[in-house]
Design a protein around this motif. Structure first.
Motif, mmCIF file in Angstrom:
data_model
loop_
_atom_site.group_PDB
_atom_site.id
_atom_site.type_symbol
_atom_site.label_atom_id
_atom_site.label_comp_id
_atom_site.label_asym_id
_atom_site.label_seq_id
_atom_site.Cartn_x
_atom_site.Cartn_y
_atom_site.Cartn_z
ATOM 1 N N GLY A 7 0.849 -1.200 0.000
ATOM 2 C CA GLY A 7 0.000 0.000 0.000
ATOM 3 C C GLY A 7 0.871 1.230 0.000
ATOM 4 N N SER A 8 1.157 1.759 -1.212
ATOM 5 C CA SER A 8 2.133 2.854 -1.345
ATOM 6 C C SER A 8 1.407 4.173 -1.590
ATOM 7 N N GLY A 9 0.451 4.488 -0.713
ATOM 8 C CA GLY A 9 -0.316 5.731 -0.824
ATOM 9 C C GLY A 9 0.226 6.788 0.119
ATOM 10 N N ARG A 10 -0.707 7.557 0.733
ATOM 11 C CA ARG A 10 -0.284 8.677 1.580
ATOM 12 C C ARG A 10 0.566 8.205 2.759
ATOM 13 N N MET A 11 0.220 7.085 3.378
ATOM 14 C CA MET A 11 1.036 6.600 4.498
ATOM 15 C C MET A 11 2.196 5.741 4.006
ATOM 16 N N GLY A 12 1.891 4.726 3.220
ATOM 17 C CA GLY A 12 2.936 3.795 2.776
ATOM 18 C C GLY A 12 4.002 4.481 1.934
ATOM 19 N N ALA A 31 -0.008 -0.212 -5.653
ATOM 20 C CA ALA A 31 -0.627 1.066 -6.051
ATOM 21 C C ALA A 31 -1.298 0.762 -7.374
ATOM 22 N N ARG A 32 -2.079 1.716 -7.882
ATOM 23 C CA ARG A 32 -2.798 1.428 -9.118
ATOM 24 C C ARG A 32 -1.920 1.582 -10.343
ATOM 25 N N SER A 33 -0.728 2.133 -10.162
ATOM 26 C CA SER A 33 0.143 2.204 -11.343
ATOM 27 C C SER A 33 1.580 1.849 -10.970
ATOM 28 N N GLN A 35 4.110 2.891 -12.605
ATOM 29 C CA GLN A 35 4.934 4.116 -12.716
ATOM 30 C C GLN A 35 5.013 4.823 -11.373
ATOM 31 N N LYS A 36 3.906 4.837 -10.638
ATOM 32 C CA LYS A 36 3.918 5.504 -9.335
ATOM 33 C C LYS A 36 4.899 4.799 -8.392
ATOM 34 N N LEU A 37 4.882 3.475 -8.395
ATOM 35 C CA LEU A 37 5.787 2.730 -7.520
ATOM 36 C C LEU A 37 7.242 3.016 -7.905
ATOM 37 N N ALA A 66 -0.422 -0.701 4.710
ATOM 38 C CA ALA A 66 -0.975 0.661 4.671
ATOM 39 C C ALA A 66 -2.005 0.756 3.555
ATOM 40 N N VAL A 67 -3.049 -0.074 3.683
ATOM 41 C CA VAL A 67 -4.136 -0.038 2.691
ATOM 42 C C VAL A 67 -5.446 0.290 3.404
ATOM 43 N N HIS A 68 -6.422 0.746 2.603
ATOM 44 C CA HIS A 68 -7.777 0.892 3.154
ATOM 45 C C HIS A 68 -8.273 -0.493 3.558
ATOM 46 N N SER A 70 -10.923 -1.978 3.154
ATOM 47 C CA SER A 70 -11.654 -2.692 2.093
ATOM 48 C C SER A 70 -10.703 -3.424 1.143
ATOM 49 N N ARG A 71 -9.420 -3.088 1.155
ATOM 50 C CA ARG A 71 -8.441 -3.718 0.252
ATOM 51 C C ARG A 71 -7.642 -4.828 0.952
ATOM 52 N N LEU A 72 -7.959 -5.063 2.222
ATOM 53 C CA LEU A 72 -7.120 -5.963 3.027
ATOM 54 C C LEU A 72 -7.005 -7.370 2.417
ATOM 55 N N PRO A 130 -1.160 11.782 11.618
ATOM 56 C CA PRO A 130 -1.577 12.194 10.277
ATOM 57 C C PRO A 130 -0.373 12.131 9.334
ATOM 58 N N GLY A 131 -0.551 11.510 8.173
ATOM 59 C CA GLY A 131 0.562 11.334 7.245
ATOM 60 C C GLY A 131 1.286 12.637 6.909
ATOM 61 N N GLU A 132 0.555 13.733 6.928
ATOM 62 C CA GLU A 132 1.141 15.025 6.522
ATOM 63 C C GLU A 132 2.307 15.455 7.403
HETATM 64 N N1 LIG Z 1 -3.449 9.082 5.521
HETATM 65 C C1 LIG Z 1 -3.264 9.197 6.824
HETATM 66 O O1 LIG Z 1 -2.898 10.276 7.341
HETATM 67 C C2 LIG Z 1 -3.465 8.004 7.731
HETATM 68 C C3 LIG Z 1 -3.152 8.132 9.074
HETATM 69 C C4 LIG Z 1 -3.277 7.044 9.916
HETATM 70 C C5 LIG Z 1 -3.701 5.826 9.408
HETATM 71 N N2 LIG Z 1 -4.042 5.717 8.101
HETATM 72 C C6 LIG Z 1 -4.490 4.399 7.601
HETATM 73 O O2 LIG Z 1 -3.534 3.940 6.675
HETATM 74 C C7 LIG Z 1 -4.165 3.173 5.654
HETATM 75 C C8 LIG Z 1 -3.765 3.751 4.313
HETATM 76 O O3 LIG Z 1 -4.215 5.086 4.250
HETATM 77 P P1 LIG Z 1 -3.704 6.084 3.130
HETATM 78 O O4 LIG Z 1 -4.224 7.415 3.499
HETATM 79 O O5 LIG Z 1 -2.246 5.867 2.896
HETATM 80 O O6 LIG Z 1 -4.540 5.533 1.866
HETATM 81 P P2 LIG Z 1 -4.229 5.735 0.340
HETATM 82 O O7 LIG Z 1 -3.457 6.988 0.133
HETATM 83 O O8 LIG Z 1 -5.517 5.551 -0.367
HETATM 84 O O9 LIG Z 1 -3.244 4.508 0.029
HETATM 85 C C9 LIG Z 1 -3.704 3.211 -0.220
HETATM 86 C C10 LIG Z 1 -2.830 2.545 -1.272
HETATM 87 O O10 LIG Z 1 -3.556 1.411 -1.768
HETATM 88 C C11 LIG Z 1 -3.534 1.450 -3.191
HETATM 89 N N3 LIG Z 1 -4.729 0.829 -3.786
HETATM 90 C C12 LIG Z 1 -6.020 1.107 -3.535
HETATM 91 N N4 LIG Z 1 -6.817 0.329 -4.298
HETATM 92 C C13 LIG Z 1 -5.983 -0.436 -5.047
HETATM 93 C C14 LIG Z 1 -6.198 -1.423 -6.037
HETATM 94 N N5 LIG Z 1 -7.419 -1.793 -6.419
HETATM 95 N N6 LIG Z 1 -5.121 -2.024 -6.587
HETATM 96 C C15 LIG Z 1 -3.859 -1.649 -6.216
HETATM 97 N N7 LIG Z 1 -3.598 -0.708 -5.285
HETATM 98 C C16 LIG Z 1 -4.649 -0.109 -4.715
HETATM 99 C C17 LIG Z 1 -3.529 2.934 -3.521
HETATM 100 O O11 LIG Z 1 -3.090 3.108 -4.863
HETATM 101 P P3 LIG Z 1 -2.862 4.556 -5.506
HETATM 102 O O12 LIG Z 1 -1.560 5.057 -4.918
HETATM 103 O O13 LIG Z 1 -2.767 4.295 -6.950
HETATM 104 O O14 LIG Z 1 -4.035 5.386 -5.093
HETATM 105 C C18 LIG Z 1 -2.559 3.464 -2.478
HETATM 106 O O15 LIG Z 1 -1.235 3.314 -2.895
HETATM 107 C C19 LIG Z 1 -5.670 3.262 5.902
HETATM 108 O O16 LIG Z 1 -6.092 2.077 6.525
HETATM 109 C C20 LIG Z 1 -5.814 4.452 6.853
HETATM 110 O O17 LIG Z 1 -6.900 4.248 7.742
HETATM 111 C C21 LIG Z 1 -3.915 6.779 7.240
#
Ligand SMILES: NC(=O)c1ccc[n+]([C@@H]2O[C@H](COP(=O)([O-])OP(=O)(O)OC[C@H]3O[C@@H](n4cnc5c(N)ncnc54)[C@H](OP(=O)(O)O)[C@@H]3O)[C@@H](O)[C@H]2O)c1
Length: 214
Positions: A7-12, A31-33, A35-37, A66-68, A70-72, A130-132
């Motif tokens: 899960g390479s989004g905002r946290m990962g 991640a969904r792409s 290229q992003k990775l 670090a995924v939502h 729903s993606r676990l 918070p990831g920020e």
């Molecule tokens: N953000 C925060 O500040 C924060 C703080 C504390 C805890 N958390 C927890 O950390 C976890 C991740 O949060 P986040 O904010 O990092 O979420 P996010 O930015 O949405 O990151 C989730 C990652 O999963 C990837 N993904 C989603 N659907 C996919 C699919 N169908 N196929 C492949 N990859 C997929 C996303 O790809 P893309 O990169 O392409 O979108 C993204 O890299 C959550 O459980 C959240 O509750 C977050």
């Protein structure tokens, strides 16, 4: 450490970057792409590469989840065998609208995860920040007034690895006890998010636990 990011989004994405900058060997996955990775791996400016969840899991001794919620099942299915791995989770068991926890009080996301991957050693960490703020905390890591970060788990070696990563990112790790304490940490994470995003505190919010003088 060799670290796989599931899960390479905002946290990962941010935590993987900071782990690489702290000297760890990181694989960004899920991640969904592609290229992003690859961009994350390039920009991390450390030992980092992009791969599939299966590669990240095979490569790593420590995995960051670090995924939502729903993606676990999808990401665990793609990662494959996690026996013996240290699995650090920041994933909160949120509903689809991100308005509430779907597991709480009598269990936690971290405990549900541990039931799904019985042979992995689960540690709950990083959900309370918070990831920020992560890059700012890392930049300030040499200062004495580091913010605190709670973690919990049942496996001492896994907890030691998580504590090292928490320190490397710039926080003071606070051992909150066994994995079942995630039942209290996860709602606390929602409180931090509430303060960060719905009050004037802003996402720069990070907390410190100050012991009273004895
Ligand atoms: N953000 C925060 O500040 C924060 C703080 C504390 C805890 N958390 C927890 O950390 C976890 C991740 O949060 P986040 O904010 O990092 O979420 P996010 O930015 O949405 O990151 C989730 C990652 O999963 C990837 N993904 C989603 N659907 C996919 C699919 N169908 N196929 C492949 N990859 C997929 C996303 O790809 P893309 O990169 O392409 O979108 C993204 O890299 C959550 O459980 C959240 O509750 C977050």
């Amino acid at each position: 450490m060799r670290i796989g990011i599931l899960g390479s989004g905002r946290m990962g994405g941010k935590l993987g970057t900071l782990f690489a900058r702290a000297g760890h060997d990181v694989v960004f996955s899920y991640a969904r792409s592609q290229q992003k990775l690859e961009r994350l791996a390039r920009d991390a400016k450390g030992k980092a590469h992009a791969g599939t969840p299966a590669y990240a899991a095979r490569h790593a001794e420590v995995i960051l989840l670090a995924v939502h919620w729903s993606r676990l099942d999808d990401v665990l299915g793609q990662a494959g065998n996690l026996s013996g791995k240290i699995l650090v989770t920041c994933s909160l068991p949120m509903n689809a609208n991100d308005t509430d926890l779907v597991v709480a009080h009598t269990s936690s996301g971290a405990e549900e995860l541990a039931r799904k991957v019985r042979r992995a050693h689960v540690v709950s960490a990083f959900s309370t920040v918070p990831g920020e703020v992560l890059f700012g905390v890392f930049e300030a890591r040499r200062k004495s007034n580091r913010p605190s970060l709670l973690y919990c788990g049942d496996h001492q070696v896994a907890k030691g690895a998580a504590a090292t990563l928490i320190k490397d990112v710039g926080f003071t790790p606070i051992d909150a006890g066994p994995l079942r304490i995630a039942r209290h940490i996860e709602p606390f994470s929602l409180l931090v998010a509430q303060l960060a995003y719905d009050t004037d505190a802003g996402p720069e919010l990070a907390y410190r636990f100050e012991p009273f003088p004895k």
